[in-house]
Enzyme design. Structure first.
Site, PDB file in Angstrom:
ATOM      1  N   GLY A  43      -4.342  -6.917   1.227  1.00 48.46           N
ATOM      2  CA  GLY A  43      -3.292  -5.915   1.121  1.00 48.46           C
ATOM      3  C   GLY A  43      -2.577  -5.955  -0.220  1.00 48.46           C
ATOM      4  O   GLY A  43      -2.294  -4.915  -0.818  1.00 48.46           O
ATOM      5  N   CYS A  44      -2.292  -7.150  -0.696  1.00 51.87           N
ATOM      6  CA  CYS A  44      -1.573  -7.281  -1.961  1.00 51.87           C
ATOM      7  C   CYS A  44      -2.437  -6.841  -3.134  1.00 51.87           C
ATOM      8  O   CYS A  44      -1.938  -6.255  -4.094  1.00 51.87           O
ATOM      9  CB  CYS A  44      -1.087  -8.711  -2.141  1.00 51.87           C
ATOM     10  SG  CYS A  44       0.138  -9.168  -0.887  1.00 51.87           S
ATOM     11  N   THR A  45      -3.729  -7.085  -3.048  1.00 53.53           N
ATOM     12  CA  THR A  45      -4.645  -6.640  -4.091  1.00 53.53           C
ATOM     13  C   THR A  45      -4.731  -5.116  -4.085  1.00 53.53           C
ATOM     14  O   THR A  45      -4.669  -4.473  -5.140  1.00 53.53           O
ATOM     15  CB  THR A  45      -6.029  -7.272  -3.905  1.00 53.53           C
ATOM     16  OG1 THR A  45      -5.889  -8.701  -3.979  1.00 53.53           O
ATOM     17  CG2 THR A  45      -7.012  -6.804  -4.956  1.00 53.53           C
ATOM     18  N   ALA A  48      -1.398  -3.809  -5.599  1.00 56.97           N
ATOM     19  CA  ALA A  48      -1.296  -4.070  -7.035  1.00 56.97           C
ATOM     20  C   ALA A  48      -2.246  -3.174  -7.827  1.00 56.97           C
ATOM     21  O   ALA A  48      -1.856  -2.600  -8.856  1.00 56.97           O
ATOM     22  CB  ALA A  48      -1.590  -5.539  -7.328  1.00 56.97           C
TER      23      ALA A  48
END
Length: 155
Positions: A43-45, A48
């Protein structure tokens, strides 16, 4: 959550290169400040990379992107390098800044309880006041939604 019209709390944190970054360095410009739980997770990738892919569109709206997590600096640098992220990722290892932005606290995952960063985003206006708040966001489509909400800057 902080509300629209509140003054955005000041902070100073190290970025992925170990350089100090202050919120006040963006005065006179719009700042999209997004909090994310963990570098190099799916999710963070996704989040970002979406912000990174839209950097020129954010710049057209005089907006800068800054991501904050409780990852140590040494975890942020390889994450930024692997995905060619061209904006600051800040290390808030103790969650102090995330706490100021009401984006840190008790979480549960797989039956375990721990303290961590909540996925929230704030848009800070050129005057240092919060212009928009996004709480508990979903990574997919979030950058695009923020971009759509930003006013166009005309020269």
């Amino acid at each position: 959550m902080l509300d629209v019209g509140d003054e955005a709390p000041e902070f100073e944190l190290p970025n992925q290169h170990g350089e100090a970054v202050r919120r006040s360095a963006f005065e006179g410009q719009r700042l999209v400040l997004y909090f994310y739980p963990r570098a190099n997770t799916d999710g963070c990738t996704t989040e970002a990379c979406a912000f990174n892919d839209a950097l020129s569109q954010f710049a057209d709206r005089d907006a800068h992107i800054v991501g904050i997590s409780d990852d140590p600096v040494e975890d942020l640098e390889p994450f930024a390098a692997e995905y060619d992220l061209e904006f600051n990722l800040l290390s808030d290892e103790l969650g102090e800044v995330a706490t100021l932005y009401e984006s840190y606290g008790e979480k549960q995952l797989f039956g375990n309880t721990f303290d961590g960063v909540f996925r929230n985003t704030y848009v800070v206006g050129p005057d240092g006041l919060i212009e928009a708040v996004y709480e508990g966001v979903t990574p997919e489509g979030h950058a695009e939604a923020v971009l759509e909400d930003l006013p166009a800057v005309t020269a």
